[in-house]
Scaffold this motif. Structure first.
Motif, PDB file in Angstrom:
ATOM      1  N   SER A  19      23.862 -12.049  45.209  1.00 51.37           N
ATOM      2  CA  SER A  19      22.609 -11.884  44.504  1.00 51.37           C
ATOM      3  C   SER A  19      21.494 -12.465  45.553  1.00 51.37           C
ATOM      4  O   SER A  19      21.329 -13.550  45.997  1.00 51.37           O
ATOM      5  CB  SER A  19      22.493 -12.842  43.407  1.00 51.37           C
ATOM      6  OG  SER A  19      21.045 -12.840  42.948  1.00 51.37           O
ATOM      7  N   LEU A  43      29.407 -12.276  36.581  1.00 55.58           N
ATOM      8  CA  LEU A  43      28.573 -11.915  35.738  1.00 55.58           C
ATOM      9  C   LEU A  43      29.282 -10.708  34.826  1.00 55.58           C
ATOM     10  O   LEU A  43      28.642 -10.463  33.545  1.00 55.58           O
ATOM     11  CB  LEU A  43      27.494 -10.901  36.515  1.00 55.58           C
ATOM     12  CG  LEU A  43      26.480 -11.866  37.440  1.00 55.58           C
ATOM     13  CD1 LEU A  43      25.529 -11.155  37.857  1.00 55.58           C
ATOM     14  CD2 LEU A  43      26.016 -13.094  36.589  1.00 55.58           C
ATOM     15  N   PRO A  61      20.055 -16.600  39.364  1.00 55.63           N
ATOM     16  CA  PRO A  61      20.350 -18.161  39.396  1.00 55.63           C
ATOM     17  C   PRO A  61      19.699 -18.975  38.191  1.00 55.63           C
ATOM     18  O   PRO A  61      18.801 -18.956  37.838  1.00 55.63           O
ATOM     19  CB  PRO A  61      19.606 -18.476  40.678  1.00 55.63           C
ATOM     20  CG  PRO A  61      18.394 -17.736  40.911  1.00 55.63           C
ATOM     21  CD  PRO A  61      18.594 -16.417  40.184  1.00 55.63           C
TER      22      PRO A  61
HETATM   23  N1  LIG Z   1      13.785 -12.470  37.376  1.00 62.81           N
HETATM   24  C1  LIG Z   1      15.265 -13.192  37.680  1.00 62.81           C
HETATM   25  C2  LIG Z   1      16.120 -12.060  38.049  1.00 62.81           C
HETATM   26  C3  LIG Z   1      17.714 -12.586  38.349  1.00 62.81           C
HETATM   27  C4  LIG Z   1      18.737 -11.578  38.343  1.00 62.81           C
HETATM   28  O1  LIG Z   1      18.190 -10.318  38.250  1.00 62.81           O
HETATM   29  N2  LIG Z   1      19.832 -12.028  38.366  1.00 62.81           N
HETATM   30  C5  LIG Z   1      20.826 -11.112  38.265  1.00 62.81           C
HETATM   31  C6  LIG Z   1      21.904 -11.108  39.302  1.00 62.81           C
HETATM   32  S1  LIG Z   1      21.037 -10.344  40.713  1.00 62.81           S
HETATM   33  C7  LIG Z   1      21.854 -11.322  36.935  1.00 62.81           C
HETATM   34  O2  LIG Z   1      22.058 -12.453  36.646  1.00 62.81           O
HETATM   35  N3  LIG Z   1      22.192 -10.337  36.108  1.00 62.81           N
HETATM   36  C8  LIG Z   1      22.977 -10.516  34.899  1.00 62.81           C
HETATM   37  C9  LIG Z   1      22.752  -9.743  33.899  1.00 62.81           C
HETATM   38  O3  LIG Z   1      21.597  -8.840  33.688  1.00 62.81           O
HETATM   39  O4  LIG Z   1      23.382  -9.612  32.801  1.00 62.81           O
HETATM   40  C10 LIG Z   1      14.913 -14.236  38.704  1.00 62.81           C
HETATM   41  O5  LIG Z   1      13.995 -14.062  39.460  1.00 62.81           O
HETATM   42  O6  LIG Z   1      15.682 -15.338  38.702  1.00 62.81           O
END
Ligand SMILES: N[C@@H](CCC(=O)N[C@@H](CS)C(=O)NCC(=O)O)C(=O)O
Length: 223
Positions: A19, A43, A61
């Motif tokens: 990520s 995930l 994160p």
């Molecule tokens: N706006 C969040 C975006 C984080 C994000 O998109 N994380 C993704 C992995 S790259 C995630 O955990 N996705 C799991 C899900 O959507 O269920 C940040 O800046 O921390």
């Protein structure tokens, strides 16, 4: 913060191996010299710790500092900068600080979605929109070595995925996007990629290509 206090600290980072949002936190912690426990999440089967620590978004994160969870990567970056003040990643001046926050938001709200849109849909119109965003980033680098000025700062960490993932994206889609139309961005990518804490802590290019090729095939099964 005294040495004794710091020794008693417990820092955990929930992330995934690939990520870009997690990677910016890894870089910030390394830059500050903070020891932490890294916990890679699956995930597709989120851990109780993740669900409990980020119950609203359920995303990585998450930084857990002495048992207290902080989520949203830019919020985490600011928290890290205010908690461990060595090697600052945000400037002191409110205007400069606001600019850094502005570009971090631009990256997350406009640039990343425009890259994702080309990856998923392709098509000239989407590509033009992405190129327009890259032009704005190029402009922002005028007269500067890094987005943070002479040293890397929060915006460099946030834009860092360009150095790491853009080449993967280009290899998988066959589109060359960052070329001599963007000389400042190209130079920044080279310089940023040579910084030891950056290059020593990013995922393998080949492993990312495998992951994104599989994803691309899912969206474009006939290719
Ligand atoms: N706006 C969040 C975006 C984080 C994000 O998109 N994380 C993704 C992995 S790259 C995630 O955990 N996705 C799991 C899900 O959507 O269920 C940040 O800046 O921390």
């Amino acid at each position: 913060m005294s040495k004794e206090t710091r020794m008693a600290e417990e820092v955990k980072l929930l992330k995934t191996w690939s990520s870009p949002f997690g990677l910016r936190i890894v870089w910030a912690l390394k830059l500050k010299g903070i020891e932490y426990e890294s916990i890679d999440e699956d995930l597709s089967n989120k851990s109780p710790l993740l669900l409990h620590s980020n119950p609203i978004y359920k995303k990585i994160p998450v930084l857990i500092h002495n048992g207290k969870p902080i989520s949203e990567s830019v919020v985490i970056l600011e928290y890290i900068d205010q908690t461990w003040t060595q090697n600052p990643i945000l400037p002191q001046h409110p205007f400069e600080k606001a600019r850094q926050r502005f570009w971090a938001k631009f990256n997350d709200n406009k640039l990343i979605p425009s890259v994702w849109s080309v990856f998923v849909n392709e098509g000239k119109e989407k590509e033009e929109a992405l190129l327009e965003n890259l032009k704005l980033v190029e402009e922002e680098l005028k007269g500067k070595r890094f987005f943070g000025g002479d040293k890397i700062g929060l915006v460099d960490l946030v834009f860092g995925w360009l150095a790491n993932l853009m080449g993967v994206f280009e290899e998988v889609t066959g589109l060359k996007l960052i070329d001599d139309r963007f000389p400042l961005l190209s130079a920044w990518i080279l310089e940023f990629s040579e910084i030891p804490i950056i290059k020593d802590n990013w995922p393998s290019h080949d492993k990312l290509v495998v992951k994104y090729r599989a994803l691309h095939q899912k969206f474009h099964p006939l290719k």
